[in-house]
Design a protein around this motif. Structure first.
Motif, mmCIF file in Angstrom:
data_model
loop_
_atom_site.group_PDB
_atom_site.id
_atom_site.type_symbol
_atom_site.label_atom_id
_atom_site.label_comp_id
_atom_site.label_asym_id
_atom_site.label_seq_id
_atom_site.Cartn_x
_atom_site.Cartn_y
_atom_site.Cartn_z
ATOM 1 N N UNK A 130 17.897 -10.654 15.359
ATOM 2 C CA UNK A 130 17.018 -9.614 15.885
ATOM 3 C C UNK A 130 15.844 -9.426 14.930
ATOM 4 N N UNK A 131 14.817 -8.760 15.421
ATOM 5 C CA UNK A 131 13.656 -8.384 14.613
ATOM 6 C C UNK A 131 13.580 -6.867 14.581
ATOM 7 N N UNK A 132 13.398 -6.327 13.385
ATOM 8 C CA UNK A 132 13.211 -4.877 13.236
ATOM 9 C C UNK A 132 11.726 -4.629 12.991
ATOM 10 N N UNK A 133 11.160 -3.724 13.749
ATOM 11 C CA UNK A 133 9.736 -3.437 13.660
ATOM 12 C C UNK A 133 9.517 -1.959 13.377
ATOM 13 N N UNK A 134 8.578 -1.674 12.473
ATOM 14 C CA UNK A 134 8.269 -0.286 12.149
ATOM 15 C C UNK A 134 6.759 -0.086 12.199
ATOM 16 N N UNK A 135 6.350 1.031 12.769
ATOM 17 C CA UNK A 135 4.918 1.362 12.860
ATOM 18 C C UNK A 135 4.602 2.444 11.839
ATOM 19 N N UNK A 136 3.596 2.159 10.993
ATOM 20 C CA UNK A 136 3.186 3.135 9.985
ATOM 21 C C UNK A 136 2.139 4.079 10.519
ATOM 22 N N UNK A 137 1.699 4.990 9.662
ATOM 23 C CA UNK A 137 0.629 5.914 10.035
ATOM 24 C C UNK A 137 -0.723 5.222 9.884
ATOM 25 N N UNK A 138 -1.746 5.814 10.487
ATOM 26 C CA UNK A 138 -3.019 5.114 10.669
ATOM 27 C C UNK A 138 -3.867 5.039 9.406
ATOM 28 N N UNK A 139 -3.344 4.392 8.385
ATOM 29 C CA UNK A 139 -4.113 4.116 7.176
ATOM 30 C C UNK A 139 -3.437 2.985 6.426
ATOM 31 N N UNK A 140 -4.213 2.232 5.662
ATOM 32 C CA UNK A 140 -3.632 1.142 4.880
ATOM 33 C C UNK A 140 -2.682 1.674 3.807
ATOM 34 N N UNK A 141 -3.014 2.857 3.247
ATOM 35 C CA UNK A 141 -2.134 3.443 2.233
ATOM 36 C C UNK A 141 -0.778 3.794 2.834
ATOM 37 N N UNK A 142 -0.815 4.363 4.053
ATOM 38 C CA UNK A 142 0.437 4.710 4.726
ATOM 39 C C UNK A 142 1.287 3.483 5.020
ATOM 40 N N UNK A 143 0.622 2.375 5.367
ATOM 41 C CA UNK A 143 1.363 1.149 5.661
ATOM 42 C C UNK A 143 1.981 0.570 4.391
ATOM 43 N N UNK A 144 1.258 0.657 3.274
ATOM 44 C CA UNK A 144 1.811 0.177 2.001
ATOM 45 C C UNK A 144 3.005 1.026 1.576
ATOM 46 N N UNK A 145 2.915 2.339 1.808
ATOM 47 C CA UNK A 145 4.042 3.220 1.496
ATOM 48 C C UNK A 145 5.248 2.876 2.381
ATOM 49 N N UNK A 146 4.971 2.574 3.645
ATOM 50 C CA UNK A 146 6.052 2.189 4.552
ATOM 51 C C UNK A 146 6.724 0.903 4.089
ATOM 52 N N UNK A 147 5.935 -0.099 3.703
ATOM 53 C CA UNK A 147 6.504 -1.355 3.216
ATOM 54 C C UNK A 147 7.376 -1.121 1.986
ATOM 55 N N UNK A 148 6.887 -0.307 1.066
ATOM 56 C CA UNK A 148 7.654 -0.017 -0.147
ATOM 57 C C UNK A 148 8.958 0.698 0.191
ATOM 58 N N UNK A 149 8.884 1.637 1.139
ATOM 59 C CA UNK A 149 10.081 2.376 1.532
ATOM 60 C C UNK A 149 11.101 1.456 2.198
ATOM 61 N N UNK A 150 10.614 0.576 3.074
ATOM 62 C CA UNK A 150 11.511 -0.386 3.737
ATOM 63 C C UNK A 150 12.171 -1.291 2.700
ATOM 64 N N UNK A 151 11.363 -1.796 1.766
ATOM 65 C CA UNK A 151 11.895 -2.703 0.745
ATOM 66 C C UNK A 151 12.997 -2.015 -0.075
ATOM 67 N N UNK A 152 12.742 -0.763 -0.484
ATOM 68 C CA UNK A 152 13.739 -0.053 -1.282
ATOM 69 C C UNK A 152 15.011 0.223 -0.516
ATOM 70 N N UNK A 153 14.885 0.696 0.731
ATOM 71 C CA UNK A 153 16.068 1.020 1.540
ATOM 72 C C UNK A 153 16.882 -0.228 1.876
ATOM 73 N N UNK A 154 16.184 -1.308 2.259
ATOM 74 C CA UNK A 154 16.904 -2.510 2.682
ATOM 75 C C UNK A 154 17.555 -3.223 1.498
ATOM 76 N N UNK A 155 16.919 -3.193 0.342
ATOM 77 C CA UNK A 155 17.541 -3.771 -0.854
ATOM 78 C C UNK A 155 18.820 -2.988 -1.213
ATOM 79 N N UNK A 156 18.750 -1.666 -1.074
ATOM 80 C CA UNK A 156 19.940 -0.848 -1.334
ATOM 81 C C UNK A 156 21.037 -1.153 -0.324
ATOM 82 N N UNK A 157 20.650 -1.246 0.930
ATOM 83 C CA UNK A 157 21.616 -1.526 2.001
ATOM 84 C C UNK A 157 22.306 -2.868 1.785
#
Length: 413
Positions: free
Chosen positions: A232-259
């Motif tokens: 499967x593919x997991x997709x996430x939509x960030x808020x409308x700014x590049x900073x928000x998307x970078x924060x989303x990527x960092x959050x995904x990376x941290x959560x998924x590494x922990x998982x």
């Protein structure tokens, strides 16, 4: 007022000179025509490709990241065995992320199965089946032309319902309203609740062509296909700014590494892909095409410019007598200069317009999914380059004509 009148007279003299030597004029503008055609044709092709690709990418979303096993773009050192050993994303990981992500507007799990035969009575076709969770329409463009989108309850209970593409509707339900009618996917009946607006052909179809796609609830898809292919593919939509998307990527990376229980020194065993990576890779190809167009067209324009300059020197030589007479009657230097400068610019502009017209004719050619469109910006570019070439080619002959001594000029043979 006098300056304007004499400028207009200079323009009229230039036009008459071009008309009186029609064959020479046509041969002179050939180089400029080929050059402008090459440049504007390449620019039109690149613009049309970019527009087509942007339209295609709109169906995979903006400010969206895709969490997958494989990256979309590889670095120079491609160690395929590392990627091959990675685990695939799971539905439980989707649930984990959707419950915990704070920088995401929507989180979606989806999966695909291509070349599935779908049937209704005697009508059948090969389709792309996509299973998805509820918020898919928040991360991707799903233009519903007829019917409606899924509800939360339908997704939760994995009902056998589908939103179909326009080609599916035309092939399975010719001349009928498909809403509420049933068809079969892998032998199971599905009810049509919506039809997507026709997208048409495209050079690339990231995520599949929606015209031949059947969107169904993720649970219904899993029951049919995940015993064979659980990817499967997991997709996430960030808020409308590049900073928000970078924060989303960092959050995904941290959560998924922990998982997945990764240690701090271990590499990620998943890829976070962004559609911009595809656009960036393709833009490199466009840059090469643009440079190639300038190089090819530049040589032709250079040759055309030398041709125009040569013709202008010949024109000055032929009309030396007339220049002497005009100056003896009181013509100012700028009047003589403008005659030849206008002649060179007119010659170049006619060549540029001819090249642009050829590109316009090219836009009527059937190139499949690529729709060529000659834009106003490219027309302005072609005319601008032509004008500059005309000025550069004619300025020296025009100066030499303006500086002629009237007595010597009259005596010239």
């Amino acid at each position: 007022m006098r300056f304007i009148r004499q400028t207009f007279e200079s323009f009229r003299f230039a036009w008459q000179a071009l008309r009186s030597n029609l064959l020479r004029t046509m041969l002179s503008l050939l180089g400029v025509t080929i050059g402008i055609f090459a440049i504007i044709a390449v620019f039109t092709l690149v613009d049309s490709l970019e527009r087509n690709i942007k339209t295609s990418l709109s169906f995979i979303g903006d400010k969206v990241v895709y969490i997958e096993k494989w990256p979309w773009v590889f670095d120079g050192d491609f160690q395929w065995w590392k990627y091959f050993q990675r685990p695939v994303p799971t539905y439980n990981e989707y649930k984990f992320l959707s419950e915990r992500l704070e920088n995401a507007q929507a989180v979606v799990a989806m999966s695909f199965k291509g070349r599935v035969t779908i049937k209704r009575d005697n009508n059948s076709m090969s389709s792309l089946i996509q299973g998805t969770t509820l918020d898919y329409n928040k991360i991707s463009d799903v233009p519903i032309e007829q019917g409606r989108y899924f509800t939360q309850q339908e997704i939760d209970v994995a009902r056998n319902i589908a939103i179909i593409g326009s080609d599916v509707a035309e092939n399975l339900f010719p001349g009928l309203d498909p809403i509420g009618k049933t068809f079969k996917i892998s032998g199971l009946k599905f009810t049509v609740i919506g039809v997507q607006r026709k997208k048409g052909e495209s050079i690339i179809n990231v995520g599949g062509n929606p015209d031949i796609k059947c969107l169904i609830p993720f649970g219904a898809f899993s029951k049919m296909f995940h015993s064979i292919n659980p990817n499967i593919t997991i997709t996430a939509k960030g808020y409308d700014s590049d900073e928000g998307l970078l924060e989303l990527e960092s959050e995904i990376r941290g959560l998924l590494r922990t998982r997945r229980g990764l240690h701090p020194l271990q590499e990620d065993n998943f890829a976070i892909n962004r559609p911009e990576a595809i656009a960036k890779a393709i833009s490199g190809i466009f840059s090469v095409l643009t440079i190639a167009g300038w190089v090819i067209g530049g040589f032709s324009i250079l040759i055309g410019g030398f041709g125009i300059a040569n013709i202008m020197f010949v024109s000055v030589k032929e009309r030396t007598n007339i220049i002497g007479i005009q100056k003896s009657l009181g013509a100012k230097n700028y009047f003589i200069l403008f005659q030849f400068l206008f002649e060179a610019v007119l010659l170049s502009l006619v060549g540029g317009l001819t090249g642009i017209f050829l590109v316009y004719l090219l836009s009527f050619m059937n190139l499949g999914s690529l729709d060529l469109e000659l834009t106003a910006a490219n027309i302005a570019l072609g005319l601008g380059v032509s004008s500059i070439i005309g000025i550069l080619s004619g300025i020296i002959p025009a100066f030499s004509a303006a500086r002629l001594d009237p007595v010597i000029a009259i005596r010239a043979k």
